[in-house]
Enzyme design. Structure first.
Site, PDB file in Angstrom:
ATOM      1  N   GLY A  50      -1.036  33.217  14.305  1.00 15.11           N
ATOM      2  CA  GLY A  50      -2.180  33.486  13.439  1.00 15.11           C
ATOM      3  C   GLY A  50      -3.160  34.519  13.960  1.00 15.11           C
ATOM      4  O   GLY A  50      -3.843  35.174  13.176  1.00 15.11           O
ATOM      5  N   GLU A 104      -8.014  33.398  19.243  1.00 16.21           N
ATOM      6  CA  GLU A 104      -7.522  32.396  18.281  1.00 16.21           C
ATOM      7  C   GLU A 104      -7.890  32.817  16.862  1.00 16.21           C
ATOM      8  O   GLU A 104      -8.875  33.526  16.648  1.00 16.21           O
ATOM      9  CB  GLU A 104      -8.213  31.062  18.580  1.00 16.21           C
ATOM     10  CG  GLU A 104      -7.360  29.892  18.942  1.00 16.21           C
ATOM     11  CD  GLU A 104      -6.209  29.480  18.072  1.00 16.21           C
ATOM     12  OE1 GLU A 104      -5.686  30.265  17.269  1.00 16.21           O
ATOM     13  OE2 GLU A 104      -5.820  28.316  18.204  1.00 16.21           O
ATOM     14  N   ASP A 105      -7.128  32.363  15.901  1.00 13.16           N
ATOM     15  CA  ASP A 105      -7.466  32.644  14.501  1.00 13.16           C
ATOM     16  C   ASP A 105      -8.555  31.695  14.007  1.00 13.16           C
ATOM     17  O   ASP A 105      -9.549  32.110  13.445  1.00 13.16           O
ATOM     18  CB  ASP A 105      -6.221  32.588  13.594  1.00 13.16           C
ATOM     19  CG  ASP A 105      -5.437  31.279  13.703  1.00 13.16           C
ATOM     20  OD1 ASP A 105      -5.777  30.412  14.541  1.00 13.16           O
ATOM     21  OD2 ASP A 105      -4.455  31.126  12.959  1.00 13.16           O
ATOM     22  N   ASP A 108     -10.235  24.424  14.651  1.00 11.82           N
ATOM     23  CA  ASP A 108     -10.348  23.367  13.660  1.00 11.82           C
ATOM     24  C   ASP A 108     -10.733  22.089  14.407  1.00 11.82           C
ATOM     25  O   ASP A 108     -11.890  21.904  14.767  1.00 11.82           O
ATOM     26  CB  ASP A 108      -9.009  23.295  12.931  1.00 11.82           C
ATOM     27  CG  ASP A 108      -9.008  22.379  11.731  1.00 11.82           C
ATOM     28  OD1 ASP A 108     -10.060  22.186  11.128  1.00 11.82           O
ATOM     29  OD2 ASP A 108      -7.932  21.859  11.380  1.00 11.82           O
ATOM     30  N   PHE A 158      -8.999  24.516   3.328  1.00 14.07           N
ATOM     31  CA  PHE A 158      -7.836  25.183   3.912  1.00 14.07           C
ATOM     32  C   PHE A 158      -7.823  26.649   3.508  1.00 14.07           C
ATOM     33  O   PHE A 158      -7.751  26.985   2.337  1.00 14.07           O
ATOM     34  CB  PHE A 158      -6.537  24.496   3.500  1.00 14.07           C
ATOM     35  CG  PHE A 158      -5.393  24.937   4.360  1.00 14.07           C
ATOM     36  CD1 PHE A 158      -5.251  24.448   5.649  1.00 14.07           C
ATOM     37  CD2 PHE A 158      -4.488  25.882   3.903  1.00 14.07           C
ATOM     38  CE1 PHE A 158      -4.228  24.889   6.471  1.00 14.07           C
ATOM     39  CE2 PHE A 158      -3.456  26.319   4.718  1.00 14.07           C
ATOM     40  CZ  PHE A 158      -3.319  25.822   5.995  1.00 14.07           C
ATOM     41  N   ARG A 171      -0.099  35.516   5.569  1.00 13.91           N
ATOM     42  CA  ARG A 171      -0.680  36.128   6.769  1.00 13.91           C
ATOM     43  C   ARG A 171      -1.102  37.574   6.529  1.00 13.91           C
ATOM     44  O   ARG A 171      -2.032  38.070   7.137  1.00 13.91           O
ATOM     45  CB  ARG A 171       0.319  36.100   7.937  1.00 13.91           C
ATOM     46  CG  ARG A 171       0.664  34.706   8.422  1.00 13.91           C
ATOM     47  CD  ARG A 171       1.335  34.803   9.791  1.00 13.91           C
ATOM     48  NE  ARG A 171       2.041  33.591  10.183  1.00 13.91           N
ATOM     49  CZ  ARG A 171       1.479  32.562  10.814  1.00 13.91           C
ATOM     50  NH1 ARG A 171       0.196  32.573  11.080  1.00 13.91           N
ATOM     51  NH2 ARG A 171       2.199  31.496  11.156  1.00 13.91           N
TER      52      ARG A 171
HETATM   53  P1  IMP Z   1      -6.789  22.760  15.879  1.00  7.87           P
HETATM   54  O1  IMP Z   1      -5.938  22.333  17.034  1.00  7.87           O
HETATM   55  O2  IMP Z   1      -7.004  21.642  14.917  1.00  7.87           O
HETATM   56  O3  IMP Z   1      -8.095  23.392  16.297  1.00  7.87           O
HETATM   57  O4  IMP Z   1      -5.928  23.772  15.047  1.00  7.87           O
HETATM   58  C1  IMP Z   1      -5.892  25.117  15.249  1.00  7.87           C
HETATM   59  C2  IMP Z   1      -4.726  25.736  14.499  1.00  7.87           C
HETATM   60  O5  IMP Z   1      -4.487  25.089  13.253  1.00  7.87           O
HETATM   61  C3  IMP Z   1      -5.043  27.166  14.155  1.00  7.87           C
HETATM   62  O6  IMP Z   1      -4.653  28.037  15.173  1.00  7.87           O
HETATM   63  C4  IMP Z   1      -4.286  27.363  12.851  1.00  7.87           C
HETATM   64  O7  IMP Z   1      -2.969  27.796  13.115  1.00  7.87           O
HETATM   65  C5  IMP Z   1      -4.234  25.998  12.209  1.00  7.87           C
HETATM   66  N1  IMP Z   1      -5.263  25.837  11.155  1.00  7.87           N
HETATM   67  C6  IMP Z   1      -6.381  25.077  11.180  1.00  7.87           C
HETATM   68  N2  IMP Z   1      -7.097  25.173  10.047  1.00  7.87           N
HETATM   69  C7  IMP Z   1      -6.425  26.054   9.271  1.00  7.87           C
HETATM   70  C8  IMP Z   1      -6.674  26.593   7.946  1.00  7.87           C
HETATM   71  O8  IMP Z   1      -7.665  26.324   7.252  1.00  7.87           O
HETATM   72  N3  IMP Z   1      -5.739  27.471   7.503  1.00  7.87           N
HETATM   73  C9  IMP Z   1      -4.638  27.848   8.215  1.00  7.87           C
HETATM   74  N4  IMP Z   1      -4.374  27.361   9.439  1.00  7.87           N
HETATM   75  C10 IMP Z   1      -5.253  26.467   9.965  1.00  7.87           C
HETATM   76 MG    MG Z   2      -0.821  28.113  11.612  1.00  9.07          MG
END
Ligand code: IMP
Ligand code: MG
Length: 185
Positions: A50, A104-105, A108, A158, A171
């Protein structure tokens, strides 16, 4: 006239335009350049897949010597966090004594980054900082993890585009938009 993007029909609402993204990345590039002005050994570590677009644009706004590395971790099944993080591809560089800037993208729950940081710390880098394009603070589970450089805060919806996917699609959209719910429920 350019044809409309094929993915536009799947987007409920654009929340960050292409122009806003590029403007913010320029500001972040300046912030990062100032923050690291003493360092000449920075490893920009892109979390695949991402963050590829963000890494590519952000790196060109950083006026410092940097090297690129990539890491692939899997954390997600569908649209909600499973809490499980698996290293699919480790980085190649030896980071001991070097300044690591994780790209990071979106942050979350923070579980992915917590796991990545714990692993990197065992390799004794001089520092670890995080640059994330998006932050969804409402969803944070891992309270210890926070971004040093953050592009935009987004609501608990999302989102896709500019690197972010749903099942590997979207993407290549140049903006960030909210995906229509009927497409993933
Ligand atoms: P975390 O471990 O919950 O912080 O998740 C991080 C990863 O989840 C990111 O690098 C994304 O790949 C994916 N992610 C979390 N929220 C979204 C969203 O709203 N859209 C797309 N990917 C997401
Ligand atoms: Mg992803």
């Amino acid at each position: 006239m350019q044809k409309e993007h094929v993915y536009n029909k799947d987007i409920l609402e654009v929340i960050i335009t292409e122009k806003q993204i590029q403007k913010r990345i320029k500001e972040l590039g300046r912030e990062i350049t100032e923050a690291y002005d003493e360092s000449d050994d920075i490893v920009m570590l892109c979390v695949l897949r991402g963050a590829v677009l963000f890494m590519s644009d952000l790196s060109r706004q950083i006026n410092l010597p940097v090297v690129f590395d990539f890491m692939d971790v899997s954390s997600y099944e569908g649209t909600s966090s499973s809490g499980m993080v698996r290293i699919i591809k480790d980085l190649e560089e030896n980071i001991e004594g070097r300044d690591v800037l994780i790209i990071e993208d979106i942050m979350d729950t923070g579980l992915t980054l917590k796991h990545v940081i714990d692993l990197l710390k065992t390799r004794e880098p001089a520092s670890i900082k995080i640059a994330t394009l998006l932050d969804k603070p409402e969803r944070r589970v891992e309270k210890e993890v926070s971004a040093d450089f953050n592009g935009f805060e987004v609501p608990d919806k999302f989102v896709v585009g500019y690197g972010l996917d749903y099942q590997e699609k979207y993407r290549n959209l140049p903006y960030i938009g909210v995906l229509k719910e009927e497409l993933y429920i």
